[in-house]
Write an enzyme that holds these catalytic residues in place. Structure first.
Site, short mmCIF file in Angstrom:
data_model
loop_
_atom_site.label_atom_id
_atom_site.label_comp_id
_atom_site.label_asym_id
_atom_site.label_seq_id
_atom_site.Cartn_x
_atom_site.Cartn_y
_atom_site.Cartn_z
NE ARG A 45 -0.52 1.73 3.57
CZ ARG A 45 0.61 2.43 3.74
NH1 ARG A 45 1.76 1.84 3.99
NH2 ARG A 45 0.59 3.74 3.64
CB ALA A 47 0.42 6.96 -3.73
NE ARG A 87 -6.25 0.77 -2.22
CZ ARG A 87 -5.67 1.34 -1.15
NH1 ARG A 87 -4.39 1.14 -0.90
NH2 ARG A 87 -6.37 2.11 -0.35
CD GLN A 204 -3.63 2.65 6.52
OE1 GLN A 204 -4.30 3.06 7.46
NE2 GLN A 204 -4.18 2.37 5.35
CG ASP A 245 -3.30 7.93 -1.87
OD1 ASP A 245 -3.27 8.41 -0.73
OD2 ASP A 245 -2.91 6.79 -2.14
CE LYS A 256 -5.65 5.49 3.99
NZ LYS A 256 -6.60 4.64 3.23
#
Ligand code: MRU
Length: 354
Positions: A45, A47, A87, A204, A245, A256
């Site tokens: 995970r 970007a 994604r 995260q 992202d 996020k």
């Protein structure tokens, strides 16, 4: 440094981030569907890491091809569509698949499949290497900007910085984007303490950023996402820096979920809010943030906490994985070329010229 992903001997190896920091498990695969699943489930995970993983996933897919040259274009088209569907928000994924398509288009007619596959493997390695190198440059530009913005304060004391989610080695391959800026700033004696917000629902910040900071011996404290406003009110945060992202042409930034709330609080308290991201995260084709596809994830991510049911299984849930912070709330967008401040429309466009 941790190797979040690697690719050798036609095998993609990744550190499964779902179980960190309690379990360090590396998984190796030659199956592109398993690599896609790793992206979907957030085993890999962040970007830039999603971008690099997408490149390697395409390589796994082409190595699985058993047909003749004439049948390859159709197979390749479907493969790219499969990877693109993993994604939706991090534009680095599409940046990487576009690069792989460009190598295919430039060489398919003239090359044997073997030579073509070898060029595509080289391209995937280049995407990975570029992301590693970008992190170092982003860190330098970020620290220079912070030194300028806090020149007066730094004469008397060090700074406390807020960050959200994970933007370190685990998310980028190299030293990280926002976390790379923080690492360099710490190394140069600018940082008192890092505040890392937990980043519900997958934590995260609490699991991954804290793990990386602890590993480096950088002083930090973890907070719940909703605590950033009171820390700002009490003077416990001097600036905030997060990753991205997808950044649109006007500087609007998807990151996020929770980033936007931190940015609003920062503006209210007069605290500079920075974004650190490689140019591969800028989607200049989109004029503003409302055009960014925002991933909505499974309701059970919220109704359960790591497999433990905490709400009824029928509780209706809205689970956006990202939000969009308007460019107007962002003090600077720090890239590997330069830190852009002020007029994002012109400044970001110029990053793509020359
Ligand atoms: O859902 P994730 O964990 O992939 O989300 C990651 C983030 O939002 C990061 O802040 C972003 O990708 C930048 S990583 C340098």
């Amino acid at each position: 440094m941790i190797d979040a992903i690697s690719f050798t001997d036609n095998t993609f190896t990744y550190l499964d981030q779902r179980y960190l920091p309690l379990r360090e498990e590396y998984i190796s695969t030659r199956d592109h569907l398993q690599a896609i699943e790793a992206i979907k489930t957030l085993a890999v995970r962040g970007a830039p890491l999603i971008g690099a993983s997408a490149g390697y996933t395409v390589v796994l897919g082409i190595k699985e091809y058993k047909g003749d040259k004439a049948g390859f274009p159709e197979y390749f088209k479907n493969l790219i569509a499969e990877v693109n569907a993993s994604r939706p928000t991090a534009v680095n994924l599409f940046f990487a698949t576009k690069k792989m398509v460009a190598v295919y288009e430039a060489n398919y007619e003239s090359d044997s499949l073997e030579t073509l596959f070898s060029k595509m493997t080289d391209e995937a390695h280049k995407i990975y290497r570029d992301e590693v190198e970008n992190c170092d440059r982003i860190a330098r530009h970020g620290v220079d900007l912070i030194r300028r913005d806090f020149a007066e304060v730094l004469k008397t004391r060090k700074l406390n910085v807020l960050t959200h989610c994970n933007t370190g080695t685990l998310a980028c391959c190299g030293i990280g984007t926002a976390l790379g800026v923080i690492r360099l700033a710490w190394k140069e004696g600018l940082i008192e303490r890092v505040i890392t917000s937990e980043s519900r629902p997958l934590l995260q910040g609490l699991r991954l950023t804290a793990w990386e900071l602890e590993h480096d011996g950088i002083p930090f404290a973890s907070i719940s996402d909703s605590s950033s406003a009171i820390l700002m009110q009490r003077g416990m945060i001097d600036f905030a820096v997060t990753g991205a992202d997808r950044i649109t042409a006007n500087g609007d930034t998807a990151n996020k979920i929770g980033t936007y709330a931190h940015a609003i609080s920062a503006r209210h308290h007069g605290i500079p809010f920075y974004i650190a991201a490689p140019i591969s995260t800028i989607d200049i084709s989109m004029s503003e943030g409302s055009q960014i596809p925002i991933e909505e994830r499974n309701a059970d991510e919220l109704r359960q906490i790591f497999g433990n049911q905490v709400a009824t299984p029928t509780t209706p849930v809205v689970n956006y994985a990202f939000d969009v912070t308007p460019g107007t709330l962002i003090r600077g967008i720090i890239t590997e070329k330069e830190a852009v401040t002020g007029d994002y429309l012109n400044g970001l466009k110029q990053l793509f010229q020359g």
